[in-house]
Design an enzyme around this catalytic site. Structure first.
Site: not given
Length: 324
Positions: A95, A147
């Site tokens: 993440h 991301c």
């Protein structure tokens, strides 16, 4: 060997965070780094003894916490020798997030960070500080399949950046495949940290310092004046030491895709695109060529993300991982 006859070492830290059995669970991150490990061994001349692999699989002895990742990166940098041309590589799959900037000059902008398994964020300033410690002649390549990964090395020059707003990705072709975003919104990260500290505040630094103390990132540990002083010192060094090379899975304002899950082999879309390009092109590729080709693969498959390249002009045209 380099021109002086010194042995060129190839060192790597590979990190995969799947966050198993949590609401933030991903599926392809560990597979990404295991595939890259095999590629480094068979194609790029890396040795098993010169790699550290950190994953959050249940059987892993060393988890990819913020402190453990930074310690592994520091060990890698400490092994590099001046003038040797050593090649350092960091692959992160997991993440990513964006947080309100704590840079005094940019209070309303957002900064990029990766999210280790314990949520002890590692930010763009931490990576900038690490790159600025590299011995002369050493390169540090960072591939981040996460991301908001564009700009993860603070102040690194943009070579391949955002598509214009008129560019449009095609509709996703693989509608039957499970796609998960590798993004954790600011509020979700803040809520998670708040649940751990029990402190009611929206200040990231308060939570991170409470939980991790001296292992928290530089942005959160340093008083404002000290942070400003550090940034000025970094800017002065950047003019002479620009050895960082960032291949990001997407733009700073985009998300990266985690593909698959219960059936079939899961993977990160960007990591898989890199592997595809390397398999289709056995010869040496420039960093710029690799990112452009990876963009083409993702566009062909219908993914709505645009990998970027951040590095010096010289490193844009340098061979990816100095492939022999």
């Amino acid at each position: 060997m380099d021109q002086q006859g010194m042995v060129k070492r190839r060192l790597a830290v590979l990190v995969g965070c799947n966050y198993p059995n949590t609401k933030n669970e991903l599926h392809g991150c560990v597979n990404d780094v295991l595939a890259m490990k095999e590629t480094l061994l068979t194609r790029f001349g890396f040795k098993q003894s010169d790699m550290e692999v950190l994953t959050d699989e249940p059987e892993s002895k060393v988890k990819p916490t913020g402190a453990n990742i930074k310690a592994a990166l520091r060990r890698m940098v400490d092994k590099a020798q001046t003038g040797s041309g050593d090649v350092l590589f960091f692959h992160y799959s997991g993440h990513g997030t964006r947080i309100p900037s704590v840079k005094p000059a940019h209070p309303f902008k957002q900064d990029e960070a990766i999210v280790p398994c314990d949520f002890n964020l590692i930010t763009d300033i931490d990576f900038r500080e690490l790159v600025n410690q590299l011995p002369k002649g050493t390169s540090f390549t960072m591939l981040s399949d996460s991301c908001h990964s564009g700009g993860l090395i603070d102040k690194e020059k943009e070579q391949i950046g955002p598509y214009s707003s008129s560019d449009r990705s095609p509709d996703m072709e693989t509608t039957t495949t499970a796609i998960t975003s590798r993004a954790l919104p600011f509020k979700e990260v803040l809520d998670h940290l708040s649940s751990l500290t029990g402190i009611s505040t929206s200040d990231f630094g308060t939570h991170l310092l409470e939980l991790f103390g001296d292992d928290a990132g530089l942005k959160f540990r340093l008083p404002t004046m000290d942070l400003m002083d550090l940034l000025e010192k970094m800017r002065a060094r950047e003019k002479h030491m620009d050895a960082g090379i960032l291949l990001s899975g997407c733009q700073a304002d985009e998300t990266s895709a985690d593909v698959g899950g219960s059936s079939g082999k899961a993977y990160g879309a960007f990591s898989n695109a890199i592997q595809t390009v390397l398999e289709e092109n056995k010869g040496a590729l420039k960093n710029k060529e690799l990112v452009i080709m990876a963009r083409d693969v993702l566009e062909r498959l219908g993914f709505h993300q645009h990998p970027c390249l951040y590095c010096s002009d010289q490193n844009a045209d340098a061979t990816f991982l100095s492939q022999p």
